[in-house]
Design an enzyme around this catalytic site. Structure first.
Site, PDB file in Angstrom:
ATOM      1  N   ASP A 190       1.028  -1.138  -0.178  1.00 32.23           N
ATOM      2  CA  ASP A 190      -0.318  -0.016   0.517  1.00 32.23           C
ATOM      3  C   ASP A 190       0.925   1.386   0.039  1.00 32.23           C
ATOM      4  O   ASP A 190       1.926   0.870   0.128  1.00 32.23           O
ATOM      5  CB  ASP A 190      -1.008  -0.017   1.535  1.00 32.23           C
ATOM      6  N   ASP A 192       1.380   4.837   2.217  1.00 34.41           N
ATOM      7  CA  ASP A 192       1.089   5.246   3.248  1.00 34.41           C
ATOM      8  C   ASP A 192       1.619   6.899   3.542  1.00 34.41           C
ATOM      9  O   ASP A 192       2.502   7.277   3.362  1.00 34.41           O
ATOM     10  CB  ASP A 192       1.662   4.264   4.638  1.00 34.41           C
ATOM     11  N   ASP A 265      -3.192   4.327   2.514  1.00 32.97           N
ATOM     12  CA  ASP A 265      -3.467   4.642   3.549  1.00 32.97           C
ATOM     13  C   ASP A 265      -3.725   6.403   4.353  1.00 32.97           C
ATOM     14  O   ASP A 265      -2.644   6.294   4.740  1.00 32.97           O
ATOM     15  CB  ASP A 265      -2.206   4.090   5.078  1.00 32.97           C
TER      16      ASP A 265
HETATM   17  P1  GTP Z   1       3.844  -2.622   2.886  1.00 28.75           P
HETATM   18  O1  GTP Z   1       2.595  -1.606   3.027  1.00 28.75           O
HETATM   19  O2  GTP Z   1       3.839  -4.269   2.879  1.00 28.75           O
HETATM   20  O3  GTP Z   1       5.218  -2.031   1.983  1.00 28.75           O
HETATM   21  O4  GTP Z   1       4.958  -2.417   4.438  1.00 28.75           O
HETATM   22  P2  GTP Z   1       4.368  -1.212   5.825  1.00 28.75           P
HETATM   23  O5  GTP Z   1       5.457  -1.635   6.290  1.00 28.75           O
HETATM   24  O6  GTP Z   1       4.078   0.031   5.181  1.00 28.75           O
HETATM   25  O7  GTP Z   1       3.022  -1.345   5.735  1.00 28.75           O
HETATM   26  P3  GTP Z   1       1.882  -0.794   6.831  1.00 28.75           P
HETATM   27  O8  GTP Z   1       1.317  -0.189   5.553  1.00 28.75           O
HETATM   28  O9  GTP Z   1       0.772  -2.450   7.075  1.00 28.75           O
HETATM   29  O10 GTP Z   1       2.433  -0.305   8.302  1.00 28.75           O
HETATM   30  C1  GTP Z   1       2.817   0.404   7.883  1.00 28.75           C
HETATM   31  C2  GTP Z   1       3.438   0.847   9.690  1.00 28.75           C
HETATM   32  O11 GTP Z   1       1.704   1.190   9.815  1.00 28.75           O
HETATM   33  C3  GTP Z   1       3.573  -0.299  10.397  1.00 28.75           C
HETATM   34  O12 GTP Z   1       4.435   0.004  11.005  1.00 28.75           O
HETATM   35  C4  GTP Z   1       2.579  -0.683  11.084  1.00 28.75           C
HETATM   36  O13 GTP Z   1       2.891  -0.897  12.111  1.00 28.75           O
HETATM   37  C5  GTP Z   1       1.882   0.422  11.368  1.00 28.75           C
HETATM   38  N1  GTP Z   1       0.401   0.663  11.213  1.00 28.75           N
HETATM   39  C6  GTP Z   1      -0.213  -0.451  10.695  1.00 28.75           C
HETATM   40  N2  GTP Z   1      -1.599  -0.026  10.948  1.00 28.75           N
HETATM   41  C7  GTP Z   1      -2.237   0.469  12.333  1.00 28.75           C
HETATM   42  C8  GTP Z   1      -2.516   0.871  12.460  1.00 28.75           C
HETATM   43  O14 GTP Z   1      -4.076   0.307  12.768  1.00 28.75           O
HETATM   44  N3  GTP Z   1      -2.171   1.831  13.930  1.00 28.75           N
HETATM   45  C9  GTP Z   1      -0.679   2.125  14.219  1.00 28.75           C
HETATM   46  N4  GTP Z   1      -0.584   2.933  15.404  1.00 28.75           N
HETATM   47  N5  GTP Z   1       0.056   1.854  13.411  1.00 28.75           N
HETATM   48  C10 GTP Z   1      -0.367   1.217  12.427  1.00 28.75           C
HETATM   49 MN    MN Z   2       2.274   0.504   3.904  1.00 27.25          MN
HETATM   50 MN    MN Z   3      -0.161   0.551   5.364  1.00 25.68          MN
END
Ligand code: GTP
Ligand code: MN
Ligand code: MN
Length: 340
Positions: A190, A192, A265
């Site tokens: 995704d 973020d 996100d």
């Molecule tokens: P990919 O998206 O697979 O490339 O990896 P990513 O590291 O970007 O993972 P992800 O988008 O799932 O999450 C990014 C960060 O947001 C991670 O550190 C998660 O722990 C954090 N995160 C995800 N969901 C939540 C949530 O509901 N609350 C909080 N506070 N943090 C979150």
């Molecule tokens: Mn991500």
């Molecule tokens: Mn995410």
């Protein structure tokens, strides 16, 4: 001793947040095997086992060279009973091979590979006898795009749209790319973003406005928001968060349309909590977990994406990630070294 080849015994601090973990991995065969076992545990709702495998994988990712023998790992934490020794000796492990060959694992992988399908839905389908896309289609279930990684170029394109949306609805509002892309990953599941405004309080009510702007203005690139304004925020954190779906040109599963869906996100944070939000949403997930474990177990503190409390429940404010690491008694680890 003559004839004894010298092998380096690795020495590594216990917590991933005490280590630097870049994207360069010298132990991919081992970490791939452990990640597979972690994934299988997670898909089967065995969180504890999943974390143990993730920790072991993270430990190997941080090593400066390839492991040649198990003796090099002597004394290292969290490697325990895992299949490592077997993999080092034979090139594979019975557990890894049987997992790869397991019908349930294969079905869980295929079904959770569908956009928006998690372990729970996949498990229900399997219990209904649906193991693959063919059977899913035959069952008459509506099914969405197959998950495809998002590239950095696509993330940049989406950033430009989000940037425009945010500054159009609130002058001076700022966005930062977080998650894997901030850590330097070339692709992700995704995209973020963290959104804030330099004046405390101005960010209030921003998310619904951003979402409306996207819905009205970018019909071609914006599809829907899942966790929209009406929905209460998750209890995991109190930021306004929105899981959005953007449309990008590209091969979709359904031949009738020329676009595919990409997850985005969006998170809004007041400037006073921005450093905590930035640290909390940059990841990796294991790095975050280890930061919280370090804070709790080693410092008697409590860390979230909003604040850091010391053992007297005093809020330790911070204006930057560097200050948070300092409060925690940790050396600063830049985002590109948080790929644990
Ligand atoms: P990919 O998206 O697979 O490339 O990896 P990513 O590291 O970007 O993972 P992800 O988008 O799932 O999450 C990014 C960060 O947001 C991670 O550190 C998660 O722990 C954090 N995160 C995800 N969901 C939540 C949530 O509901 N609350 C909080 N506070 N943090 C979150
Ligand atoms: Mn991500
Ligand atoms: Mn995410």
């Amino acid at each position: 001793q003559a004839g004894e080849p010298e092998v380096e015994v690795f020495s590594v601090p216990s917590y991933a947040c005490q280590r630097r973990t870049s994207l360069e991995n010298h132990n991919a065969p081992l970490t791939d095997a452990l990640s597979l076992l972690a994934e299988n545990a997670e898909l089967n709702d065995e969180e504890g086992r999943g974390v143990a495998f993730r920790r072991a994988a993270a430990l190997l990712k941080t090593l400066p060279s390839a492991v040649m023998s198990a003796s090099q790992l002597r004394g290292l934490p969290c490697l325990g009973e895992h299949s490592l020794r077997e993999i080092l000796e034979t090139g594979t492990s019975t557990e890894v091979e049987s997992t790869k060959g397991s019908e349930r694992f294969k079905a869980l992988k295929v079904l959770t590979g569908i956009f928006g399908v998690g372990a729970k839905t996949a498990d229900r389908w399997i219990r209904e006898g649906i193991h693959d896309l063919h059977q899913l289609r035959a069952s008459g279930q509506h099914y969405a795009d197959i998950n495809q990684p998002v590239t950095r170029a696509e993330a940049d394109a989406i950033e430009a749209i989000v940037e425009k949306a945010v500054s159009s609805v609130l002058r001076g509002a700022q966005i930062v790319l977080t998650g894997g892309f901030r850590r330097g990953k070339p692709s992700g599941h995704d995209v973020d973003f963290l959104i804030t405004h330099p004046e405390e309080g101005r960010e209030e009510g921003l998310m619904p406005k951003v979402v409306s702007w996207l819905e009205k203005t970018t019909r071609n690139s914006y599809l829907e928001s899942k966790d929209g304004p009406g929905r209460p925020p998750s209890n995991m954190d109190r930021f306004e968060r929105c899981l959005s779906i953007f449309k990008l040109p590209g091969a979709a599963e359904t031949p009738q349309r020329a676009w595919r869906a990409v997850r985005v996100d969006l998170v809004v944070s007041p400037i006073s909590q921005f450093a905590f939000a930035l640290l909390g949403w940059t990841g990796s997930k294991l790095f975050e977990r280890e930061l919280r474990r370090w804070a709790g177990h080693e410092r008697g503190m409590s860390l979230s994406s909003h604040a850091l409390y010391d053992n007297k429940q005093v809020n330790e404010g911070a204006a930057s990630e560097e200050e948070i690491f300092a409060h925690l008694g940790l050396e600063f680890v830049p985002p590109s070294e948080r790929n644990a």
